[in-house]
Design a protein around this motif. Sequence first.
Motif: not given
Length: 137
Positions: A97, A101, A93
């Motif tokens: 992320q 980004n 996870k």
Amino acid sequence: MEPVYRKYDNASDGETLYIQPKSTTGVGSLYHEVERIRRTYSDMEGERANKLSISPNYEAWCRLIHVPKKGRPQLVERHILTENLGDKDRDTKIAKQIRENSRSLAKTKKEVEQDIARRSFGEIFDQSSIGTSERLK
């Protein structure tokens, strides 16, 4: 620095006894400078290399310039301990992320290719603040 000793008395077996006198202010003791054996740069370098080669994983040493608010900048050494995040227990996870980004911050492939082409062929924009810039042909 080493303490200064003064002859005090002779023991019954003939041994000379010394005392460490106090300073004239009554606080602390007297000291004098003593020349020590100087170490060469290569000796210090070898010691550091040995220290780094036997240090455990996830440890680092660095030297940084510390600039205090008052006074002169100083070179300080820091020992950094990191943690082993492990190869097996990666958090997918968090990795997802981070990738999202990164992609949102990066330029598109087309923008990068245009920028490379512009720089490679010497194109300089007219709105440049440099007074001597010219458009190359």
